[in-house]
Structures are given as structure tokens and as C-alpha cells.
Design a protein around this motif. Structure first.
Motif, short mmCIF file in Angstrom:
data_model
loop_
_atom_site.label_atom_id
_atom_site.label_comp_id
_atom_site.label_asym_id
_atom_site.label_seq_id
_atom_site.Cartn_x
_atom_site.Cartn_y
_atom_site.Cartn_z
N VAL A 45 1.52 -10.10 3.79
CA VAL A 45 1.01 -9.13 4.77
C VAL A 45 1.54 -9.46 6.16
O VAL A 45 2.06 -8.59 6.89
CB VAL A 45 -0.53 -9.09 4.76
CG1 VAL A 45 -1.06 -8.28 5.94
CG2 VAL A 45 -1.03 -8.51 3.45
N LEU A 46 1.43 -10.71 6.56
CA LEU A 46 1.88 -11.12 7.90
C LEU A 46 3.39 -10.99 8.03
O LEU A 46 3.91 -10.56 9.08
CB LEU A 46 1.44 -12.55 8.17
CG LEU A 46 -0.09 -12.78 8.16
CD1 LEU A 46 -0.40 -14.26 8.41
CD2 LEU A 46 -0.78 -11.91 9.19
N TRP A 67 2.88 4.59 13.87
CA TRP A 67 1.42 4.47 13.68
C TRP A 67 1.06 4.01 12.28
O TRP A 67 -0.02 3.49 12.03
CB TRP A 67 0.74 5.81 13.98
CG TRP A 67 1.23 6.94 13.09
CD1 TRP A 67 2.22 7.80 13.36
CD2 TRP A 67 0.72 7.27 11.80
NE1 TRP A 67 2.41 8.69 12.34
CE2 TRP A 67 1.48 8.38 11.35
CE3 TRP A 67 -0.27 6.76 10.98
CZ2 TRP A 67 1.27 8.98 10.11
CZ3 TRP A 67 -0.49 7.36 9.76
CH2 TRP A 67 0.26 8.45 9.32
N LEU A 68 2.00 4.22 11.32
CA LEU A 68 1.71 3.83 9.94
C LEU A 68 1.69 2.32 9.75
O LEU A 68 1.06 1.80 8.83
CB LEU A 68 2.75 4.46 9.00
CG LEU A 68 2.43 4.47 7.51
CD1 LEU A 68 1.12 5.17 7.23
CD2 LEU A 68 3.57 5.14 6.75
N ASN A 69 2.36 1.61 10.66
CA ASN A 69 2.40 0.15 10.54
C ASN A 69 1.02 -0.46 10.77
O ASN A 69 0.60 -1.39 10.06
CB ASN A 69 3.40 -0.43 11.53
CG ASN A 69 4.83 -0.02 11.20
OD1 ASN A 69 5.17 0.18 10.03
ND2 ASN A 69 5.66 0.14 12.23
N GLU A 70 0.28 0.05 11.81
CA GLU A 70 -1.06 -0.48 12.06
C GLU A 70 -2.01 -0.15 10.90
O GLU A 70 -2.82 -0.99 10.48
CB GLU A 70 -1.62 0.08 13.36
CG GLU A 70 -0.99 -0.47 14.63
CD GLU A 70 0.40 0.08 14.89
OE1 GLU A 70 1.13 -0.51 15.70
OE2 GLU A 70 0.75 1.11 14.26
N VAL A 71 -1.91 1.06 10.38
CA VAL A 71 -2.74 1.43 9.22
C VAL A 71 -2.38 0.55 8.01
O VAL A 71 -3.25 0.09 7.27
CB VAL A 71 -2.57 2.92 8.90
CG1 VAL A 71 -3.34 3.29 7.63
CG2 VAL A 71 -3.01 3.78 10.06
N LEU A 73 -1.25 -2.45 8.06
CA LEU A 73 -1.78 -3.81 8.24
C LEU A 73 -3.23 -3.89 7.78
O LEU A 73 -3.63 -4.82 7.06
CB LEU A 73 -1.66 -4.22 9.70
CG LEU A 73 -2.30 -5.57 10.07
CD1 LEU A 73 -1.63 -6.70 9.30
CD2 LEU A 73 -2.24 -5.80 11.57
N VAL A 74 -4.04 -2.90 8.20
CA VAL A 74 -5.46 -2.90 7.80
C VAL A 74 -5.57 -2.77 6.28
O VAL A 74 -6.37 -3.47 5.62
CB VAL A 74 -6.22 -1.76 8.51
CG1 VAL A 74 -7.66 -1.70 8.02
CG2 VAL A 74 -6.16 -1.96 10.02
N SER A 104 1.90 1.84 1.36
CA SER A 104 1.66 0.49 1.88
C SER A 104 2.77 -0.47 1.47
O SER A 104 3.14 -0.56 0.29
CB SER A 104 0.31 -0.03 1.39
OG SER A 104 0.08 -1.34 1.88
N VAL A 105 3.28 -1.18 2.48
CA VAL A 105 4.23 -2.27 2.24
C VAL A 105 3.51 -3.60 2.18
O VAL A 105 3.80 -4.45 1.36
CB VAL A 105 5.32 -2.29 3.34
CG1 VAL A 105 6.30 -3.43 3.11
CG2 VAL A 105 6.03 -0.96 3.40
N THR A 106 2.56 -3.77 3.06
CA THR A 106 1.87 -5.07 3.15
C THR A 106 1.01 -5.36 1.92
O THR A 106 0.72 -6.52 1.63
CB THR A 106 0.98 -5.10 4.41
OG1 THR A 106 0.03 -4.02 4.34
CG2 THR A 106 1.81 -4.95 5.67
#
Length: 414
Positions: A45-46, A67-71, A73-74, A104-106
Motif C-alpha cells: 500500500v505504501l 483524486w483516485l489516488n487518495e481514495v 489509499l483509504v 484499486s492498486v494499493t
């Protein structure tokens, strides 16, 4: 990982609102594996988030709206935290996380761990269906978050390889665990069956001894009946004949009580519904041991004997039968496990000192030259039971000289 199976949707079960669903406690190994999986997913994730917001986003793992990066991450953190529940609800987590696979990538590593858990703990159709569902959303993911370093079909093949590898690895772990469980159950079953065979051998030996005592008891009681009837029909017999008949009755009654006491010691359990059987032939005694050895010699077994028994004619019948069976078992074992070896049989004893029976043969070297004689492995168990019931002692095994030795001591009253 724990192999306990717990329903994923306990609220759908009857009565689930009134009772809690039992959950197996995690072992130390489970905590270590779960902690490692959590750290691995958190590290991804990090790494993925840092790469997406780095100074050169054009080299990011996957492109997409900022904006999708912050979503993402959560979502990745929540999915990683949900890994602690994967043992209890693996299928539910895999279904709930299916929409996350669209963008989601993370959460990629956490999703792979969840699918791996499903493959390990659930049947193949369930695991294959969930992996297939995640594979179906892969084209949508590649449209939402295209990989700048790989073309569309290459990314599809790469993702399918990862999902297929996770499924194959999970099924392998599941099959291996089932094999280990099956082998453990077979070992427990074999041990239980061996104990049952030993118990049956002991019971059969008790029954055999009781049958041997039948003829002796019948002889004693018929003798008692004969002399008691003579006294009943001739009350005017001379005092000498009455005294002689009374002495015979007393001796026969004493011997019958001794034999009956042995039978009661053998028959510890009550036997019902016994059928009438054909009487067996007279049982062998110590006097039949030479004939037994002669039969073995005629069959090709080399046997040397040493007979040091003093007053062999006075050996009790029960003791002689036990000695005969011990010699028989020793010669049989020698033929099975040491073919061609010289077997030494030694008999010694006197009234008051007891009767000693010893069978000795060299320990076999290498494999026997011909197929081994099959056996159940309960012969020595029966002999030990017989000697114990007779009040004697039995020892067998390899001695200091390297020979196999079967030795028994039987009481011989003076």
C-alpha cells in the motif's frame, strides 16, 4: 493456518441471533502468518501510493485521475486491515472486495492474499468462481487504471498469471493439508485396530484356555458323581470302602475347585448365547514336546534340545500345556524370522522350583532368502496372556549375545 471451517454468513443460520458462532483460536503460527501477511500488504500500500504521488508520476505503476489516488489509499488500508478477518469470512471478504478490483492498486496484494485463503480453506469450485470473477473485472481495471509500461493484452496476461498462480498455490496447500490429515487419521486408525487385535487375541486365548479346562472339570465332576452315587446306593458298605470313597470324593472336589478357580480367572467377562460345539481332541502336555520337536525336525528345522526336568511325570497338566504352547510359538517364530538357523530348546525344573522353558535362535542377518511367512503379530501376546494367567513370568527379545530369546517360568507346586 487454522483449518477450522466457520460459516461466512452466520446471520443467515437458524438461531444465529441467539447464540454465538464458535471460532477457533489462533495459534502462535497463525499469528505469525497473519502478521507477515498484514505487513506485506501494508508495505505494498505504501509503495504503490508513494509511486503514484511521486515527483515523476508518468513513471507511476498505474495512471489515473489524481483524486483516485487518495481514495485508493483509504481503500488499500481498509482492505489490509480486513486481512485479520480472512480466516473467519474468506468468501465474504472475496465477494465484498470484488468492486475494489475495478480501480484499486494499493489493495492488490491484500486481494491476492484473500483469494489464496479462499483456495486453501474452501472447495475448488468456490475458489475458481471467485478467481474467475476477479479475472472478469480485470479489463475494466485496465481501462480505469491503465499501465503506461505495458499494453492492454500484456497487462491482462500478467494479471491472469498472478491470479492463476495464487489459485494453484492455494489448491496445492489445501491438497497437502488434506493428505497430512488423512495420513494422521490412518495412523490413528491403524493404532486403534492394532489395539483391537491385541484385545481379541487376549480374549481368544482366555477362551482357548477355558476350553482346555472343560475336559478336566468334566472328569473331576463325573468322578465325584460316581463315588457319591455308590455311597447313596450302598449305605451299608464296609467302613473301609466308605472311607476310601470319601477320600476320593474329597481329593476330586479339591482338584475340581482348583480347576474351577483357574477357569473363573480366565473368564473375566460374562459370555452369553454360547453354542454347543464339537469337543476338541485332548490337549497336548509336556510329554508331547518331543513329538512337536520331531515334527519340526522332519520339516527341516534344526533343533537342539536340553531336557533337565526332574520328575516330568509329576508336572501338572495345565503347566505342561502352557509349556507346550510356548515351545510351539518359539519354533514357529524361528521358522518365520530366522529360517535355517539352529533353534535351541531348553527345559528345566523340579517340583517346588517351577518349570523353565527357553527357546533361543540367532538373530537373522539381512533379508530372508524366501518370502516371509505372514503373521498377525499377536502370537506372543497370547503366550504372555497364558503365562500371566498361570501365575508365571515371560520375557522375550534380543539378549546380550545377539540371539533372540523367548523364556518363561511357570509355577510347579511341590
Amino acid at each position: 493456518m487454522s483449518s477450522a471451517v466457520v460459516p461466512e454468513l452466520p446471520w443467515l443460520l437458524p438461531g444465529a441471533l441467539t447464540r454465538a458462532t464458535p471460532v477457533a483460536r489462533r495459534t502462535t503460527r497463525d499469528w505469525l502468518v497473519d502478521g507477515l501477511a498484514f505487513l506485506l500488504a501494508l508495505g505494498w500500500v505504501l509503495l504503490a501510493f508513494g509511486d503514484s504521488v511521486g515527483p515523476a508520476p508518468e513513471f507511476a505503476l498505474n495512471a489515473g485521475p489524481s483524486w483516485l489516488n487518495e481514495v485508493d489509499l483509504v481503500v488499500g488500508l481498509l482492505t489490509t486491515a480486513a486481512l485479520w478477518l480472512r480466516r473467519r469470512w474468506p468468501v465474504a471478504l472475496a465477494v465484498a472486495s470484488l468492486p475494489l478490483a475495478v480501480f484499486s492498486v494499493t489493495a492488490a496484494v491484500a486481494l491476492l492474499i484473500i483469494l489464496f485463503t479462499v483456495a486453501v480453506h474452501r472447495p475448488f469450485p468456490v475458489a475458481a468462481a471467485l478467481v474467475g470473477a476477479h479475472l472478469l473485472v480485470t479489463p475494466v481495471y485496465n481501462q480505469v487504471r491503465p499501465d503506461p509500461a505495458l499494453p492492454f493484452w500484456a497487462a491482462m496476461i500478467w494479471t491472469a498469471s498472478f491470479l492463476g498462480g495464487v489459485l494453484a498455490w492455494g489448491m496445492f496447500v489445501r491438497a497437502r493439508r488434506q493428505l497430512v490429515t488423512s495420513l494422521r487419521e490412518r495412523a490413528h486408525r491403524a493404532e486403534a485396530e492394532q489395539q483391537l487385535r491385541v484385545a481379541q487375541a487376549r480374549q481368544l486365548e482366555r477362551t482357548r484356555i477355558a476350553r482346555e479346562m472343560h475336559d478336566v472339570l468334566a472328569h473331576r465332576i463325573s468322578l465325584l458323581s460316581l463315588h457319591a452315587g455308590a455311597l447313596e446306593f450302598r449305605p451299608d458298605a464296609p467302613p473301609e470302602e466308605v472311607a476310601r470313597a470319601a477320600g476320593v470324593i474329597r481329593a476330586s472336589a479339591h482338584a475340581a475347585l482348583q480347576d474351577l478357580r483357574e477357569v473363573i480367572g480366565v473368564l473375566r467377562a460374562e459370555v452369553g448365547g454360547a453354542e454347543v460345539e464339537t469337543p476338541e481332541r485332548p490337549q497336548p502336555t509336556l510329554a508331547d514336546v518331543p513329538a512337536l520337536i520331531g515334527e519340526c525336525r522332519a520339516a527341516g528345522v534344526r533343533v537342539s534340545t536340553e531336557d533337565l526336568v526332574v520328575e516330568p511325570a509329576t508336572v501338572p497338566a495345565a503347566v505342561g500345556r502352557s509349556a507346550y504352547r510356548i515351545v510351539q510359538e518359539g519354533l514357529t517364530n524361528a521358522r518365520k524370522h530366522a529360517p535355517g538357523a539352529v533353534v535351541r530348546v531348553r527345559l528345566a525344573g523340579r517340583p517346588g522350583d517351577g518349570l523353565t522353558v527357553e527357546i533361543r535362535n540367532p538373530w537373522p542377518v539381512g533379508e530372508p532368502p524366501e518370502p516371509a511367512i505372514p503373521g498377525a503379530g499377536t502370537g506372543l501376546v497370547g503366550i504372555a496372556e497364558r503365562v500371566t494367567l498361570a501365575g508365571g513370568r515371560l520375557a522375550y527379545g534380543r539378549d546380550l549375545a545377539g540371539d533372540f530369546r523367548l523364556a518363561a517360568w511357570l509355577p510347579w507346586p511341590a
